[in-house]
Design a protein around this motif. Sequence first.
Motif, mmCIF file in Angstrom:
data_model
loop_
_atom_site.group_PDB
_atom_site.id
_atom_site.type_symbol
_atom_site.label_atom_id
_atom_site.label_comp_id
_atom_site.label_asym_id
_atom_site.label_seq_id
_atom_site.Cartn_x
_atom_site.Cartn_y
_atom_site.Cartn_z
ATOM 1 N N ARG A 55 0.851 -1.193 0.000
ATOM 2 C CA ARG A 55 0.000 0.000 0.000
ATOM 3 C C ARG A 55 0.887 1.243 0.000
ATOM 4 O O ARG A 55 2.037 1.213 0.426
ATOM 5 N N THR A 56 0.342 2.349 -0.497
ATOM 6 C CA THR A 56 1.100 3.593 -0.630
ATOM 7 C C THR A 56 0.787 4.610 0.452
ATOM 8 O O THR A 56 1.526 5.574 0.614
ATOM 9 N N GLY A 57 -0.357 4.436 1.157
ATOM 10 C CA GLY A 57 -0.807 5.448 2.109
ATOM 11 C C GLY A 57 -1.647 6.533 1.448
ATOM 12 O O GLY A 57 -2.074 7.482 2.101
ATOM 13 N N ILE A 58 -1.902 6.396 0.146
ATOM 14 C CA ILE A 58 -2.761 7.329 -0.599
ATOM 15 C C ILE A 58 -4.102 6.623 -0.799
ATOM 16 O O ILE A 58 -4.200 5.677 -1.603
ATOM 17 N N PRO A 59 -5.174 7.025 -0.080
ATOM 18 C CA PRO A 59 -6.430 6.258 -0.064
ATOM 19 C C PRO A 59 -7.014 5.886 -1.429
ATOM 20 O O PRO A 59 -7.312 4.700 -1.647
ATOM 21 N N PRO A 60 -7.173 6.806 -2.387
ATOM 22 C CA PRO A 60 -7.762 6.387 -3.662
ATOM 23 C C PRO A 60 -6.877 5.426 -4.449
ATOM 24 O O PRO A 60 -7.371 4.557 -5.178
ATOM 25 N N VAL A 61 -5.561 5.569 -4.300
ATOM 26 C CA VAL A 61 -4.627 4.651 -4.961
ATOM 27 C C VAL A 61 -4.716 3.273 -4.321
ATOM 28 O O VAL A 61 -4.820 2.243 -5.008
ATOM 29 N N ASP A 62 -4.704 3.232 -3.004
ATOM 30 C CA ASP A 62 -4.734 1.955 -2.299
ATOM 31 C C ASP A 62 -6.053 1.214 -2.523
ATOM 32 O O ASP A 62 -6.083 -0.024 -2.537
ATOM 33 N N ALA A 63 -7.148 1.947 -2.705
ATOM 34 C CA ALA A 63 -8.442 1.311 -2.961
ATOM 35 C C ALA A 63 -8.408 0.553 -4.288
ATOM 36 O O ALA A 63 -8.940 -0.561 -4.394
ATOM 37 N N VAL A 64 -7.778 1.136 -5.290
ATOM 38 C CA VAL A 64 -7.662 0.466 -6.589
ATOM 39 C C VAL A 64 -6.712 -0.724 -6.491
ATOM 40 O O VAL A 64 -7.008 -1.811 -7.000
ATOM 41 N N VAL A 175 -5.587 7.433 -11.570
ATOM 42 C CA VAL A 175 -6.346 7.760 -10.361
ATOM 43 C C VAL A 175 -6.036 9.179 -9.907
ATOM 44 O O VAL A 175 -4.869 9.597 -9.890
ATOM 45 N N ASP A 176 -7.079 9.917 -9.556
ATOM 46 C CA ASP A 176 -6.921 11.210 -8.891
ATOM 47 C C ASP A 176 -7.640 11.089 -7.559
ATOM 48 O O ASP A 176 -7.146 10.427 -6.659
ATOM 49 N N THR A 177 -8.822 11.677 -7.439
ATOM 50 C CA THR A 177 -9.629 11.420 -6.245
ATOM 51 C C THR A 177 -10.403 10.122 -6.399
ATOM 52 O O THR A 177 -11.002 9.620 -5.450
ATOM 53 N N GLY A 178 -10.401 9.571 -7.593
ATOM 54 C CA GLY A 178 -11.005 8.282 -7.904
ATOM 55 C C GLY A 178 -10.416 7.770 -9.205
ATOM 56 O O GLY A 178 -9.579 8.425 -9.832
#
Length: 215
Positions: A55-64, A175-178
């Motif tokens: 995981r990167t700690g960046i929520p929208p990135v980690d969700a993908v 990915v940006d905010t989504g």
Amino acid sequence: MRYLPDMKRSLIWIVPLASAAYFACSLSTSATPTSAIPPAVPTATAAAFYPDFTRTGIPPVDAVIAAVSNGDLDALNRTVELRPERCTKNFIGPGDPIPCTVDEAAGATIGVFQEERCEGASIRRDGIEAILRQTLSPGRQLYAVYRSDVPAMSGYDIVFAEGDPKRKVGVTFRVDTGLWAISFGCGAGAAPGFGVAAARPIHADDPLPPKESGS
């Protein structure tokens, strides 16, 4: 008969010498030092990818990353972010704005998703799931997460690949905010999603640079 003592003396020396030579030869063939055995080398394929739990700690990135790693279509669908685009009544082909329906006025604002192959295409909400489904190949693994280098765009590019990393067969999630776009690359037998990603420079703020870059 007078030569027999000489022959005996010769045999006394020959037999021990032959035995010593045989013993030395046996040692040289059976006692191979362990340092001469080459160690097992991990394959480049395995070493090129990040583990599924990365995981990167960046929520929208980690969700993908989580959705793709788990093969979860519903979770991936929930990450989608539609972006506004004005439709056109004069649609010609790929690369043009999305065509208006009969019920939409020319220039009406529509929420769309971007699919990138040899040409870009704007996709309406009801056509996105079929595209997402194509990305969930069981053999794909996380290769890198780059800071986006698309002009005037913020966010990140998440690259999943499969097989030999030198061939780089995979897909890029933008990915940006989504999740707003997916790139499959271009060309028959080409490396989908790697046309730009593999050649781009490594930035200091790339969350997960390619492992083979040594960063």
